[in-house]
Design an enzyme around this catalytic site. Structure first.
Site, PDB file in Angstrom:
ATOM      1  N   LYS A   1       0.883  -1.287   0.224  1.00 11.94           N
ATOM      2  CA  LYS A   1      -0.136   0.482  -0.412  1.00 11.94           C
ATOM      3  C   LYS A   1       0.784   1.293  -0.283  1.00 11.94           C
ATOM      4  CE  LYS A   1      -1.955  -1.437   3.687  1.00 11.94           C
ATOM      5  NZ  LYS A   1      -1.609  -2.490   3.784  1.00 11.94           N
TER       6      LYS A   1
ATOM      7  N   ARG B   1      -9.859   0.525   8.228  1.00 18.14           N
ATOM      8  CA  ARG B   1      -9.499  -1.082   8.688  1.00 18.14           C
ATOM      9  C   ARG B   1     -10.672  -1.415   9.243  1.00 18.14           C
ATOM     10  NH1 ARG B   1      -3.944   0.530   7.610  1.00 18.14           N
ATOM     11  NH2 ARG B   1      -3.141  -0.852   9.619  1.00 18.14           N
TER      12      ARG B   1
ATOM     13  N   ARG C   1      11.694  -5.135   5.581  1.00 17.44           N
ATOM     14  CA  ARG C   1      11.906  -3.726   5.021  1.00 17.44           C
ATOM     15  C   ARG C   1      12.058  -2.648   6.084  1.00 17.44           C
ATOM     16  NH1 ARG C   1       5.314  -1.900   5.367  1.00 17.44           N
ATOM     17  NH2 ARG C   1       5.804  -2.618   7.730  1.00 17.44           N
TER      18      ARG C   1
ATOM     19  N   ARG D   1      10.955  -1.001  10.857  1.00 17.99           N
ATOM     20  CA  ARG D   1       9.574  -0.243  12.308  1.00 17.99           C
ATOM     21  C   ARG D   1      10.204  -1.725  13.444  1.00 17.99           C
ATOM     22  NH1 ARG D   1       4.693  -0.041   8.497  1.00 17.99           N
ATOM     23  NH2 ARG D   1       3.536  -0.955   9.548  1.00 17.99           N
TER      24      ARG D   1
ATOM     25  N   ARG E   1      -1.306  -8.938  14.023  1.00 16.00           N
ATOM     26  CA  ARG E   1      -1.362  -7.428  12.824  1.00 16.00           C
ATOM     27  C   ARG E   1      -2.170  -8.795  11.657  1.00 16.00           C
ATOM     28  NH1 ARG E   1       4.129  -5.410  10.826  1.00 16.00           N
ATOM     29  NH2 ARG E   1       3.029  -4.145   9.066  1.00 16.00           N
TER      30      ARG E   1
HETATM   31  P1  AP5 Z   1       4.973  -1.724   2.018  1.00  9.28           P
HETATM   32  O1  AP5 Z   1       4.582  -0.544   0.854  1.00  9.28           O
HETATM   33  O2  AP5 Z   1       5.791  -1.022   3.206  1.00  9.28           O
HETATM   34  O3  AP5 Z   1       3.421  -2.209   2.239  1.00  9.28           O
HETATM   35  P2  AP5 Z   1       2.205  -2.105   3.032  1.00  9.28           P
HETATM   36  O4  AP5 Z   1       1.216  -2.391   2.301  1.00  9.28           O
HETATM   37  O5  AP5 Z   1       2.619  -0.531   3.382  1.00  9.28           O
HETATM   38  O6  AP5 Z   1       2.276  -2.458   4.424  1.00  9.28           O
HETATM   39  P3  AP5 Z   1       2.271  -1.892   6.105  1.00  9.28           P
HETATM   40  O7  AP5 Z   1       3.091  -2.672   7.051  1.00  9.28           O
HETATM   41  O8  AP5 Z   1       2.279  -0.688   6.303  1.00  9.28           O
HETATM   42  O9  AP5 Z   1       0.239  -2.253   6.515  1.00  9.28           O
HETATM   43  P4  AP5 Z   1      -0.162  -2.291   7.469  1.00  9.28           P
HETATM   44  O10 AP5 Z   1      -1.402  -2.315   7.130  1.00  9.28           O
HETATM   45  O11 AP5 Z   1       0.728  -3.341   7.964  1.00  9.28           O
HETATM   46  O12 AP5 Z   1       0.511  -1.095   8.316  1.00  9.28           O
HETATM   47  P5  AP5 Z   1       0.590   0.665   8.228  1.00  9.28           P
HETATM   48  O13 AP5 Z   1       1.888   1.297   9.096  1.00  9.28           O
HETATM   49  O14 AP5 Z   1      -0.591   1.258   8.134  1.00  9.28           O
HETATM   50  O15 AP5 Z   1       5.440  -2.579   1.279  1.00  9.28           O
HETATM   51  C1  AP5 Z   1       6.169  -3.325   1.867  1.00  9.28           C
HETATM   52  C2  AP5 Z   1       7.071  -4.001   1.565  1.00  9.28           C
HETATM   53  O16 AP5 Z   1       7.319  -5.236   0.951  1.00  9.28           O
HETATM   54  C3  AP5 Z   1       8.222  -2.936   1.891  1.00  9.28           C
HETATM   55  O17 AP5 Z   1       9.605  -3.621   2.044  1.00  9.28           O
HETATM   56  C4  AP5 Z   1       8.081  -2.932   0.229  1.00  9.28           C
HETATM   57  O18 AP5 Z   1       9.700  -2.357  -0.531  1.00  9.28           O
HETATM   58  C5  AP5 Z   1       7.749  -4.881  -0.132  1.00  9.28           C
HETATM   59  N1  AP5 Z   1       7.419  -4.517  -1.535  1.00  9.28           N
HETATM   60  C6  AP5 Z   1       6.126  -3.605  -1.997  1.00  9.28           C
HETATM   61  N2  AP5 Z   1       5.420  -3.972  -3.259  1.00  9.28           N
HETATM   62  C7  AP5 Z   1       6.543  -5.086  -3.570  1.00  9.28           C
HETATM   63  C8  AP5 Z   1       6.751  -5.863  -4.702  1.00  9.28           C
HETATM   64  N3  AP5 Z   1       5.160  -5.924  -6.066  1.00  9.28           N
HETATM   65  N4  AP5 Z   1       6.865  -6.926  -4.563  1.00  9.28           N
HETATM   66  C9  AP5 Z   1       7.934  -7.474  -3.901  1.00  9.28           C
HETATM   67  N5  AP5 Z   1       8.213  -6.701  -2.661  1.00  9.28           N
HETATM   68  C10 AP5 Z   1       7.337  -5.162  -2.309  1.00  9.28           C
HETATM   69  O19 AP5 Z   1      -0.217   0.323  10.419  1.00  9.28           O
HETATM   70  C11 AP5 Z   1       1.063   0.248  11.505  1.00  9.28           C
HETATM   71  C12 AP5 Z   1       0.352   0.001  12.960  1.00  9.28           C
HETATM   72  O20 AP5 Z   1      -1.377   0.947  13.126  1.00  9.28           O
HETATM   73  C13 AP5 Z   1      -1.756  -0.449  13.182  1.00  9.28           C
HETATM   74  O21 AP5 Z   1      -0.670  -2.195  13.391  1.00  9.28           O
HETATM   75  C14 AP5 Z   1      -2.547  -0.368  13.710  1.00  9.28           C
HETATM   76  O22 AP5 Z   1      -1.782  -0.239  15.362  1.00  9.28           O
HETATM   77  C15 AP5 Z   1      -2.237   0.718  13.346  1.00  9.28           C
HETATM   78  N6  AP5 Z   1      -2.859   1.435  12.472  1.00  9.28           N
HETATM   79  C16 AP5 Z   1      -3.232   2.150  11.240  1.00  9.28           C
HETATM   80  N7  AP5 Z   1      -4.172   2.681  10.396  1.00  9.28           N
HETATM   81  C17 AP5 Z   1      -5.310   2.403  11.705  1.00  9.28           C
HETATM   82  C18 AP5 Z   1      -6.441   2.638  11.315  1.00  9.28           C
HETATM   83  N8  AP5 Z   1      -7.211   3.011  10.219  1.00  9.28           N
HETATM   84  N9  AP5 Z   1      -7.023   2.266  12.455  1.00  9.28           N
HETATM   85  C19 AP5 Z   1      -6.942   1.525  13.637  1.00  9.28           C
HETATM   86  N10 AP5 Z   1      -5.605   1.783  13.792  1.00  9.28           N
HETATM   87  C20 AP5 Z   1      -4.200   1.960  12.199  1.00  9.28           C
HETATM   88 MG    MG Z   2       2.350   0.749   4.755  1.00  8.90          MG
END
Ligand code: AP5
Ligand code: MG
Length: 234
Positions: free
Chosen positions: A26, A101, A139, A172, A183
């Site tokens: 994402k 979410r 990552r 992270r 997660r």
């Molecule tokens: P990346 O692009 O970083 O993936 P992502 O989908 O953004 O993954 P996240 O881990 O950020 O998602 P998340 O939803 O768990 O965390 P968030 O920060 O939102 O890519 C991942 C890796 O893959 C990278 O190394 C990249 O290089 C690689 N990659 C990408 N594309 C690729 C491809 N095509 N091929 C190969 N490799 C690839 O949330 C964190 C925490 O915040 C949550 O756990 C929760 O506690 C809180 N939170 C956030 N939003 C909310 C909400 N709306 N409500 C409640 N709590 C929330």
């Molecule tokens: Mg992300």
């Protein structure tokens, strides 16, 4: 209703949601779309990490939940998003990355968008769960520009150093195997229903294969946005 202006890409993006499990890409994709369409990425994870860094009351509460892989309460996240959406750079659209979410967040967003000239388009990025762990544990990101790397699939030119900024890359604190599993549980129990919610909207929802090279995923999302936006406006 005033006719929307189209930007240089030929598309007025409006509100775009990027949905999907932890690690599907994402953030990686949001940053690329942001550059192409000149609209901001609004990542609730990034905003919460910023609160945590600044030790705001929200950040201190979120810290414990994020480190356990649990969701932050809806009211707090909704309020944080509401504040961000008042900023002028969101006028022609934005990419919500990791929001909504929960069903409560999705309904809240629908309510916020009543009267918005363009309906939301939702893109669900799908990657098999077995491939996600390596994405999460591999990552690294730049603390200065936010560029996302992966030691296995998208490594920086010099190990541990950002290609753009020369800064030391960081990992992270929630990118460990045990927290990844938590997660995923939160994703299955709360966010999977949000995907079904948008799927049931029909023409404004699409699912794309995120298990392809990054450029191909970007092309696929781009084509999907043009198709969905056309559908949404016709
Ligand atoms: P990346 O692009 O970083 O993936 P992502 O989908 O953004 O993954 P996240 O881990 O950020 O998602 P998340 O939803 O768990 O965390 P968030 O920060 O939102 O890519 C991942 C890796 O893959 C990278 O190394 C990249 O290089 C690689 N990659 C990408 N594309 C690729 C491809 N095509 N091929 C190969 N490799 C690839 O949330 C964190 C925490 O915040 C949550 O756990 C929760 O506690 C809180 N939170 C956030 N939003 C909310 C909400 N709306 N409500 C409640 N709590 C929330
Ligand atoms: Mg992300």
């Amino acid at each position: 209703m005033p006719k929307p202006l189209f930007n240089s890409s030929g598309l007025l993006p409006g509100p775009v949601l990027l949905l999907g499990a932890p690690g599907v890409g994402k953030g990686t994709q949001a940053k690329r779309l942001m550059d192409e369409f000149s609209i901001p990425q609004i990542s609730t994870g990034d905003l919460l990490r910023e609160h945590r860094k600044n030790q705001t009351p929200l950040g201190m509460l979120a810290d414990d939940l994020m480190s356990k892989g649990q969701l932050v309460p809806d009211d707090m996240v909704n309020q944080m998003v509401a504040t961000r959406l008042t900023e002028p750079d969101t006028k022609h659209g934005y990419i919500l990355d990791g929001f909504p979410r929960t069903l409560n967040q999705a309904e809240w967003l629908d309510h916020q968008l009543i009267g918005h000239p363009l309906p939301v388009v939702a893109v669900n990025i799908v990657v098999p769960e077995r491939d996600l762990l390596e994405r999460i544990t591999g990552r690294l990101s730049c603390p200065v520009c936010g560029t996302i790397y992966n030691i296995y699939s998208e490594p920086p030119k010099r190990p541990g150093i950002c290609d753009r900024e020369g800064a030391k890359l960081i990992q992270r604190t929630d990118d460990t195997e045990p927290v990844f599993h938590e997660r995923m549980k939160a994703f299955q129990s709360k966010t999977a229903a949000v995907i079904e919610y948008y799927r049931s909207h029909g023409g404004r929802f699409a699912e794309i294969n995120g298990n392809l090279p990054v450029d191909e995923v970007t092309q696929s999302i781009r084509a999907t946005l043009f198709r969905l936006r056309h559908h949404a406006e016709s």
